[in-house]
Scaffold this motif. Structure first.
Motif, PDB file in Angstrom:
ATOM      1  N   GLY A  74      18.246  -4.971   7.650  1.00  0.00           N
ATOM      2  CA  GLY A  74      17.660  -4.865   8.950  1.00  0.00           C
ATOM      3  C   GLY A  74      16.311  -5.291   8.824  1.00  0.00           C
ATOM      4  N   ASN A  75      15.711  -5.706   9.743  1.00  0.00           N
ATOM      5  CA  ASN A  75      14.364  -6.143   9.870  1.00  0.00           C
ATOM      6  C   ASN A  75      13.310  -5.369   9.067  1.00  0.00           C
ATOM      7  OD1 ASN A  75      15.051  -8.446  11.242  1.00  0.00           O
ATOM      8  ND2 ASN A  75      14.527  -7.654  13.279  1.00  0.00           N
ATOM      9  N   ARG A  76      13.109  -3.934   9.464  1.00  0.00           N
ATOM     10  CA  ARG A  76      12.306  -3.249   8.958  1.00  0.00           C
ATOM     11  C   ARG A  76      12.338  -2.923   7.377  1.00  0.00           C
ATOM     12  NH1 ARG A  76      12.059   2.378  12.406  1.00  0.00           N
ATOM     13  NH2 ARG A  76      14.166   1.898  12.307  1.00  0.00           N
ATOM     14  N   SER A  77      13.766  -2.921   6.968  1.00  0.00           N
ATOM     15  CA  SER A  77      14.117  -2.987   5.582  1.00  0.00           C
ATOM     16  C   SER A  77      13.774  -4.189   4.720  1.00  0.00           C
ATOM     17  CB  SER A  77      15.674  -2.751   5.245  1.00  0.00           C
ATOM     18  OG  SER A  77      16.014  -1.477   5.549  1.00  0.00           O
ATOM     19  N   ARG A  78      14.113  -5.436   5.486  1.00  0.00           N
ATOM     20  CA  ARG A  78      13.523  -6.666   4.890  1.00  0.00           C
ATOM     21  C   ARG A  78      12.082  -6.748   4.885  1.00  0.00           C
ATOM     22  NH1 ARG A  78      16.371 -10.263   2.108  1.00  0.00           N
ATOM     23  NH2 ARG A  78      14.531  -9.942   0.981  1.00  0.00           N
ATOM     24  N   ALA A  79      11.234  -6.219   5.885  1.00  0.00           N
ATOM     25  CA  ALA A  79       9.911  -6.396   5.811  1.00  0.00           C
ATOM     26  C   ALA A  79       9.429  -5.374   4.566  1.00  0.00           C
ATOM     27  CB  ALA A  79       9.396  -5.803   7.201  1.00  0.00           C
ATOM     28  N   ARG A  80       9.979  -4.307   4.359  1.00  0.00           N
ATOM     29  CA  ARG A  80       9.402  -3.542   3.398  1.00  0.00           C
ATOM     30  C   ARG A  80       9.794  -4.038   2.104  1.00  0.00           C
ATOM     31  NH1 ARG A  80      11.588   1.469   6.495  1.00  0.00           N
ATOM     32  NH2 ARG A  80      10.172   1.899   8.063  1.00  0.00           N
ATOM     33  N   LEU A  81      11.008  -4.374   1.765  1.00  0.00           N
ATOM     34  CA  LEU A  81      11.399  -5.193   0.595  1.00  0.00           C
ATOM     35  C   LEU A  81      10.609  -6.467   0.200  1.00  0.00           C
ATOM     36  CD1 LEU A  81      13.633  -5.131  -1.862  1.00  0.00           C
ATOM     37  CD2 LEU A  81      15.146  -6.494  -0.465  1.00  0.00           C
ATOM     38  N   ASP A  82      10.329  -7.169   1.057  1.00  0.00           N
ATOM     39  CA  ASP A  82       9.471  -8.346   0.834  1.00  0.00           C
ATOM     40  C   ASP A  82       8.056  -8.189   0.138  1.00  0.00           C
ATOM     41  OD1 ASP A  82      11.595  -9.906   1.379  1.00  0.00           O
ATOM     42  OD2 ASP A  82      10.773 -10.342   3.488  1.00  0.00           O
ATOM     43  N   THR A  83       7.782  -6.841   0.306  1.00  0.00           N
ATOM     44  CA  THR A  83       6.405  -6.464  -0.366  1.00  0.00           C
ATOM     45  C   THR A  83       6.494  -6.249  -1.994  1.00  0.00           C
ATOM     46  OG1 THR A  83       6.606  -4.173   0.094  1.00  0.00           O
ATOM     47  CG2 THR A  83       5.675  -5.239   1.788  1.00  0.00           C
ATOM     48  N   CYS A  84       7.618  -6.153  -2.416  1.00  0.00           N
ATOM     49  CA  CYS A  84       7.932  -5.954  -3.750  1.00  0.00           C
ATOM     50  C   CYS A  84       8.038  -7.263  -4.676  1.00  0.00           C
ATOM     51  CB  CYS A  84       9.242  -5.257  -3.882  1.00  0.00           C
ATOM     52  SG  CYS A  84       9.416  -3.775  -2.841  1.00  0.00           S
ATOM     53  N   LEU A 107       5.354  -1.480  -0.908  1.00  0.00           N
ATOM     54  CA  LEU A 107       4.087  -1.540  -1.248  1.00  0.00           C
ATOM     55  C   LEU A 107       3.484  -0.260  -0.526  1.00  0.00           C
ATOM     56  CD1 LEU A 107       1.878  -2.984  -2.895  1.00  0.00           C
ATOM     57  CD2 LEU A 107       1.314  -4.032  -0.823  1.00  0.00           C
ATOM     58  N   ARG A 108       2.655   0.450  -1.176  1.00  0.00           N
ATOM     59  CA  ARG A 108       1.986   1.688  -0.817  1.00  0.00           C
ATOM     60  C   ARG A 108       0.517   1.720  -0.852  1.00  0.00           C
ATOM     61  NH1 ARG A 108       4.619   6.716  -3.490  1.00  0.00           N
ATOM     62  NH2 ARG A 108       6.576   5.822  -2.449  1.00  0.00           N
ATOM     63  N   THR A 109      -0.207   2.174  -0.026  1.00  0.00           N
ATOM     64  CA  THR A 109      -1.839   2.430  -0.037  1.00  0.00           C
ATOM     65  C   THR A 109      -2.126   3.801  -0.817  1.00  0.00           C
ATOM     66  OG1 THR A 109      -1.840   3.583   1.936  1.00  0.00           O
ATOM     67  CG2 THR A 109      -2.073   1.256   2.261  1.00  0.00           C
ATOM     68  N   ALA A 110      -3.356   3.522  -1.339  1.00  0.00           N
ATOM     69  CA  ALA A 110      -3.872   4.459  -2.359  1.00  0.00           C
ATOM     70  C   ALA A 110      -3.993   5.812  -1.123  1.00  0.00           C
ATOM     71  CB  ALA A 110      -5.411   4.290  -2.838  1.00  0.00           C
ATOM     72  N   GLU A 111      -4.267   5.478  -0.129  1.00  0.00           N
ATOM     73  CA  GLU A 111      -4.347   6.981   0.675  1.00  0.00           C
ATOM     74  C   GLU A 111      -2.989   7.499   0.877  1.00  0.00           C
ATOM     75  OE1 GLU A 111      -7.899   4.414   1.137  1.00  0.00           O
ATOM     76  OE2 GLU A 111      -5.725   3.922   1.325  1.00  0.00           O
ATOM     77  N   LYS A 112      -1.875   6.785   1.082  1.00  0.00           N
ATOM     78  CA  LYS A 112      -0.581   7.228   1.333  1.00  0.00           C
ATOM     79  C   LYS A 112      -0.382   7.831   0.077  1.00  0.00           C
ATOM     80  CE  LYS A 112       1.599   7.005   4.346  1.00  0.00           C
ATOM     81  NZ  LYS A 112       2.033   8.133   5.279  1.00  0.00           N
ATOM     82  N   HIS A 133       4.169   1.799  -6.891  1.00  0.00           N
ATOM     83  CA  HIS A 133       4.095   1.369  -5.524  1.00  0.00           C
ATOM     84  C   HIS A 133       2.824   0.695  -5.208  1.00  0.00           C
ATOM     85  CE1 HIS A 133       8.000   2.890  -3.762  1.00  0.00           C
ATOM     86  NE2 HIS A 133       7.901   3.859  -4.524  1.00  0.00           N
ATOM     87  N   GLN A 134       1.728   1.034  -5.739  1.00  0.00           N
ATOM     88  CA  GLN A 134       0.462   0.560  -5.548  1.00  0.00           C
ATOM     89  C   GLN A 134       0.178  -0.770  -5.842  1.00  0.00           C
ATOM     90  OE1 GLN A 134      -1.325   4.690  -6.729  1.00  0.00           O
ATOM     91  NE2 GLN A 134      -2.825   3.444  -5.506  1.00  0.00           N
ATOM     92  N   ASP A 135      -0.802  -1.555  -5.295  1.00  0.00           N
ATOM     93  CA  ASP A 135      -1.174  -2.592  -5.779  1.00  0.00           C
ATOM     94  C   ASP A 135      -1.805  -2.826  -6.855  1.00  0.00           C
ATOM     95  OD1 ASP A 135      -2.152  -5.378  -6.063  1.00  0.00           O
ATOM     96  OD2 ASP A 135      -3.260  -5.357  -4.259  1.00  0.00           O
ATOM     97  N   HIS A 136      -1.434  -3.637  -8.045  1.00  0.00           N
ATOM     98  CA  HIS A 136      -1.867  -3.545  -9.480  1.00  0.00           C
ATOM     99  C   HIS A 136      -2.775  -4.945  -9.696  1.00  0.00           C
ATOM    100  CE1 HIS A 136       0.615   0.094 -10.099  1.00  0.00           C
ATOM    101  NE2 HIS A 136       0.067   0.127 -11.218  1.00  0.00           N
ATOM    102  N   GLY A 137      -3.022  -5.575  -8.747  1.00  0.00           N
ATOM    103  CA  GLY A 137      -3.883  -6.798  -8.723  1.00  0.00           C
ATOM    104  C   GLY A 137      -3.127  -7.972  -8.199  1.00  0.00           C
ATOM    105  N   ASP A 138      -1.764  -7.978  -7.974  1.00  0.00           N
ATOM    106  CA  ASP A 138      -1.035  -9.209  -7.613  1.00  0.00           C
ATOM    107  C   ASP A 138      -0.688  -9.204  -6.199  1.00  0.00           C
ATOM    108  OD1 ASP A 138       0.841  -7.514  -8.065  1.00  0.00           O
ATOM    109  OD2 ASP A 138       1.883  -8.482  -9.728  1.00  0.00           O
ATOM    110  N   GLY A 139      -1.024  -7.808  -5.511  1.00  0.00           N
ATOM    111  CA  GLY A 139      -0.452  -7.614  -4.123  1.00  0.00           C
ATOM    112  C   GLY A 139       1.106  -7.402  -4.121  1.00  0.00           C
ATOM    113  N   LEU A 140       1.741  -6.807  -4.916  1.00  0.00           N
ATOM    114  CA  LEU A 140       2.973  -6.570  -5.182  1.00  0.00           C
ATOM    115  C   LEU A 140       3.179  -5.097  -5.554  1.00  0.00           C
ATOM    116  CD1 LEU A 140       4.367  -9.629  -6.840  1.00  0.00           C
ATOM    117  CD2 LEU A 140       4.327  -9.169  -4.412  1.00  0.00           C
ATOM    118  N   SER A 141       4.448  -4.582  -5.010  1.00  0.00           N
ATOM    119  CA  SER A 141       4.895  -3.383  -5.299  1.00  0.00           C
ATOM    120  C   SER A 141       6.112  -3.370  -6.510  1.00  0.00           C
ATOM    121  CB  SER A 141       5.543  -2.552  -4.260  1.00  0.00           C
ATOM    122  OG  SER A 141       6.339  -1.378  -4.603  1.00  0.00           O
TER     123      SER A 141
END
Length: 218
Positions: A74-84, A107-112, A133-141
């Motif tokens: 689905g659209n939400r799942s696709r958008a979340r997966l695309d952060t990986c 991808l997850r923020t440090a606050e979350k 899940h956090q960004d390690h410098g390349d913007g990806l989970s």
């Protein structure tokens, strides 16, 4: 097949014993050099017809068809997966071809991450110890949380039969990852939150994160 070709060679040579000596000589030579191959026999036939032909080419055909996906994101799942990471995306795209899943988080923020730590949902605080899940410098989970999807059911119901769906899903994910790794389409292994030490024993850990899958260096 070899016996048939050998018989054909002998038979055709005998037939031509009363014919042109040059033709006989050429046939004897081709039969001798052919080593009973289809290519060699085609040259014999060419001499009989007094013309030159190319040797037969044996080709293989295949009826293999690409597996058509039974499900799609689905659209939400696709958008979340695309952060990986691309490797994780490839793995999940293989899984959903045969089993319906929802992507809960990429991808997850440090606050979350800190929130999950403080509520007991994670063992990593996101500050001193970073999550995959956090960004390690390349913007990806390098991790994804997923769940089995079936309309009208809840994989988080707590019922044993619903929990088993996560174990079934884990097998599919590991199978997809292994196949892609063997085909050199990805460059990471995958680790599941239901078996942190990856020994296929599920009773030797005190913290389960069944929706969680993360990439590991080879």
């Amino acid at each position: 097949m070899d016996k048939i070709i050998a018989f054909f060679s002998s038979f055709m040579t005998k037939i031509l014993k009363t014919g042109n000596k040059n033709i006989n000589k050429n046939i004897d030579s081709e039969v001798s050099n052919s080593q009973h191959t289809i290519s060699g026999m085609s040259k014999v036939v060419a001499i009989l017809e007094d013309k030159v032909v190319e040797p037969f080419k044996v080709t293989e055909t295949t009826n293999k068809k690409e597996i058509k996906a039974m499900y799609r994101f689905g659209n939400r799942s696709r958008a979340r997966l695309d952060t990986c990471h691309p490797d994780m995306i490839k793995i999940m795209e293989e899984v959903i071809k045969i089993y319906d899943i929802s992507v809960l988080e990429g991808l997850r923020t440090a606050e979350k991450q800190l929130e999950y730590f403080e509520t007991g949902r994670s063992k990593l605080d996101g500050v001193k110890k970073l999550s995959k899940h956090q960004d390690h410098g390349d913007g990806l989970s390098y991790a994804v949380d997923i769940m089995p999807y079936k309309k009208g059911s809840n994989a988080f119901s707590g019922a044993q039969k619903d929990l088993r769906r996560f174990y079934y899903l884990a097998g599919l994910v590991k199978m997809a990852a292994r196949q892609l790794l063997e085909e050199v389409k990805i460059s990471h292994k995958v680790r599941w939150g239901g078996d942190w030490d990856q020994d296929d024993i599920y009773t030797d850990q005190n913290f389960d994160d069944l929706p969680h899958f993360e990439l590991r260096a080879i």
